[in-house]
Design a protein around this motif. Structure first.
Motif, PDB file in Angstrom:
ATOM      1  N   SER A  71       0.816  -1.100   0.029  1.00  0.00           N
ATOM      2  CA  SER A  71       0.070   0.034   0.110  1.00  0.00           C
ATOM      3  C   SER A  71       0.785   1.200   0.019  1.00  0.00           C
ATOM      4  N   PRO A  72       0.483   2.206  -0.918  1.00  0.00           N
ATOM      5  CA  PRO A  72       1.112   3.646  -0.468  1.00  0.00           C
ATOM      6  C   PRO A  72       1.079   4.325   0.870  1.00  0.00           C
ATOM      7  N   HIS A  73       0.268   3.781   1.644  1.00  0.00           N
ATOM      8  CA  HIS A  73      -0.213   4.411   2.848  1.00  0.00           C
ATOM      9  C   HIS A  73       0.406   3.729   4.082  1.00  0.00           C
ATOM     10  N   ALA A  74       1.085   2.668   4.161  1.00  0.00           N
ATOM     11  CA  ALA A  74       1.779   2.029   5.046  1.00  0.00           C
ATOM     12  C   ALA A  74       2.904   1.242   4.626  1.00  0.00           C
ATOM     13  N   SER A  75       3.949   0.894   5.516  1.00  0.00           N
ATOM     14  CA  SER A  75       5.177   0.317   5.174  1.00  0.00           C
ATOM     15  C   SER A  75       5.452  -0.928   6.451  1.00  0.00           C
ATOM     16  N   PRO A  76       6.269  -1.711   5.965  1.00  0.00           N
ATOM     17  CA  PRO A  76       6.481  -2.784   6.944  1.00  0.00           C
ATOM     18  C   PRO A  76       7.521  -2.303   7.955  1.00  0.00           C
ATOM     19  N   GLY A  77       7.797  -3.195   9.151  1.00  0.00           N
ATOM     20  CA  GLY A  77       8.806  -2.692  10.067  1.00  0.00           C
ATOM     21  C   GLY A  77       8.510  -3.338  11.359  1.00  0.00           C
ATOM     22  N   VAL A  78       9.448  -3.578  12.020  1.00  0.00           N
ATOM     23  CA  VAL A  78       9.659  -3.906  13.379  1.00  0.00           C
ATOM     24  C   VAL A  78       9.175  -2.964  14.325  1.00  0.00           C
ATOM     25  N   GLY A  79       8.659  -3.500  15.440  1.00  0.00           N
ATOM     26  CA  GLY A  79       8.097  -2.630  16.623  1.00  0.00           C
ATOM     27  C   GLY A  79       6.910  -2.068  16.841  1.00  0.00           C
ATOM     28  N   GLY A  80       5.995  -2.836  15.931  1.00  0.00           N
ATOM     29  CA  GLY A  80       4.659  -2.314  15.895  1.00  0.00           C
ATOM     30  C   GLY A  80       3.892  -3.610  16.469  1.00  0.00           C
ATOM     31  N   THR A  81       2.696  -3.863  15.467  1.00  0.00           N
ATOM     32  CA  THR A  81       1.740  -5.003  15.945  1.00  0.00           C
ATOM     33  C   THR A  81       2.530  -6.275  15.404  1.00  0.00           C
ATOM     34  N   ILE A  82       2.163  -7.318  16.440  1.00  0.00           N
ATOM     35  CA  ILE A  82       2.679  -8.752  15.928  1.00  0.00           C
ATOM     36  C   ILE A  82       1.823  -9.474  15.717  1.00  0.00           C
ATOM     37  N   VAL A  83       1.574 -10.209  14.527  1.00  0.00           N
ATOM     38  CA  VAL A  83       0.581 -11.235  14.332  1.00  0.00           C
ATOM     39  C   VAL A  83       0.948 -12.646  14.606  1.00  0.00           C
ATOM     40  N   TYR A  84       0.487 -13.431  15.294  1.00  0.00           N
ATOM     41  CA  TYR A  84       0.707 -14.708  15.567  1.00  0.00           C
ATOM     42  C   TYR A  84      -0.034 -15.690  14.649  1.00  0.00           C
ATOM     43  N   PHE A  85       0.693 -16.759  14.003  1.00  0.00           N
ATOM     44  CA  PHE A  85       0.083 -17.867  13.363  1.00  0.00           C
ATOM     45  C   PHE A  85       0.144 -18.878  14.202  1.00  0.00           C
ATOM     46  N   MET A  86      -1.221 -19.522  14.179  1.00  0.00           N
ATOM     47  CA  MET A  86      -1.381 -20.968  14.958  1.00  0.00           C
ATOM     48  C   MET A  86      -1.029 -22.008  14.078  1.00  0.00           C
ATOM     49  N   VAL A  87      -0.143 -22.684  14.328  1.00  0.00           N
ATOM     50  CA  VAL A  87       0.487 -23.867  13.705  1.00  0.00           C
ATOM     51  C   VAL A  87       0.534 -25.221  14.452  1.00  0.00           C
ATOM     52  N   GLU A  88       0.773 -26.373  14.075  1.00  0.00           N
ATOM     53  CA  GLU A  88       0.880 -27.468  14.970  1.00  0.00           C
ATOM     54  C   GLU A  88       2.014 -27.469  15.836  1.00  0.00           C
ATOM     55  N   ASP A  89       3.202 -27.280  15.321  1.00  0.00           N
ATOM     56  CA  ASP A  89       4.484 -27.041  16.082  1.00  0.00           C
ATOM     57  C   ASP A  89       5.397 -26.336  15.338  1.00  0.00           C
ATOM     58  N   CYS A  90       5.576 -25.061  16.111  1.00  0.00           N
ATOM     59  CA  CYS A  90       6.187 -23.686  15.831  1.00  0.00           C
ATOM     60  C   CYS A  90       7.926 -24.300  15.329  1.00  0.00           C
ATOM     61  N   ALA A  91       8.368 -25.458  15.919  1.00  0.00           N
ATOM     62  CA  ALA A  91       9.727 -26.073  15.569  1.00  0.00           C
ATOM     63  C   ALA A  91       9.596 -25.990  14.029  1.00  0.00           C
ATOM     64  N   VAL A  92       8.788 -26.441  13.425  1.00  0.00           N
ATOM     65  CA  VAL A  92       8.794 -26.512  11.903  1.00  0.00           C
ATOM     66  C   VAL A  92       8.861 -25.429  11.099  1.00  0.00           C
ATOM     67  N   GLN A  93       8.430 -24.186  11.547  1.00  0.00           N
ATOM     68  CA  GLN A  93       8.566 -23.102  10.917  1.00  0.00           C
ATOM     69  C   GLN A  93       9.937 -22.552  11.401  1.00  0.00           C
ATOM     70  N   GLN A  94      10.363 -22.682  12.303  1.00  0.00           N
ATOM     71  CA  GLN A  94      11.659 -22.330  12.985  1.00  0.00           C
ATOM     72  C   GLN A  94      12.725 -22.752  12.170  1.00  0.00           C
ATOM     73  N   GLU A  95      12.696 -24.180  11.600  1.00  0.00           N
ATOM     74  CA  GLU A  95      13.554 -24.550  10.651  1.00  0.00           C
ATOM     75  C   GLU A  95      13.355 -24.302   9.088  1.00  0.00           C
ATOM     76  N   ARG A  96      12.334 -23.658   8.993  1.00  0.00           N
ATOM     77  CA  ARG A  96      11.854 -23.065   7.731  1.00  0.00           C
ATOM     78  C   ARG A  96      12.437 -21.624   7.386  1.00  0.00           C
ATOM     79  N   VAL A  97      12.577 -21.004   8.481  1.00  0.00           N
ATOM     80  CA  VAL A  97      12.865 -19.370   8.357  1.00  0.00           C
ATOM     81  C   VAL A  97      14.072 -19.051   7.347  1.00  0.00           C
ATOM     82  N   ALA A  98      15.153 -19.531   7.881  1.00  0.00           N
ATOM     83  CA  ALA A  98      16.231 -19.174   6.976  1.00  0.00           C
ATOM     84  C   ALA A  98      16.109 -19.372   5.574  1.00  0.00           C
TER      85      ALA A  98
END
Length: 126
Positions: free
Chosen positions: A63-90
């Motif tokens: 959007s022309p009206h907003a930008s990404p960045g750290v320090g604002g809202t955090i969205v939490y995704f519900m997953v079966e085991d977040c260790a799986v996502q930890q292995e996929r991040v990099a």
């Protein structure tokens, strides 16, 4: 007035839509879908959602009206085991900020930074 949950929808703002879509599809193991923006100003890709069930739907939004960045809202995704996502991040181009940690009776949390600089979380019960 009926009771309702505080969040009904979320936007995660991005600079590079293709890069961000690839990141989230890799971590979540599901496909995002193109959706129209009612204002015609933004490009949006929605996460899989059934708006008739518990939880909030949302989208990646450029959007022309907003930008990404750290320090604002955090969205939490519900997953079966977040260790799986930890292995996929990099491999998906993100960074683990805080590896999987316990939050007691509420399960486990993983905090990471996406390809756009947003802080996001994953929550699982195992």
């Amino acid at each position: 007035m009926s009771k309702m949950n505080a969040v009904g929808w979320f936007d995660i703002f991005v600079d590079d839509m293709d890069r961000a879509v690839a990141f989230y599809e890799t971590l979540l193991g599901s496909s995002l879908e193109s959706m129209g923006d009612p204002t015609g100003e933004s490009q949006m890709m929605s996460f899989p959602a059934d708006m008739s069930v518990y939880g909030a739907g949302g989208a990646l939004t450029k959007s022309p009206h907003a930008s990404p960045g750290v320090g604002g809202t955090i969205v939490y995704f519900m997953v079966e085991d977040c260790a799986v996502q930890q292995e996929r991040v990099a491999q998906a181009g993100g960074t683990v900020i805080r590896p999987k940690f316990s939050i007691g009776d509420f399960g486990w949390i993983l905090l990471c930074q996406d390809t756009e600089g947003n802080m996001i979380g994953f929550n699982s019960m195992k």
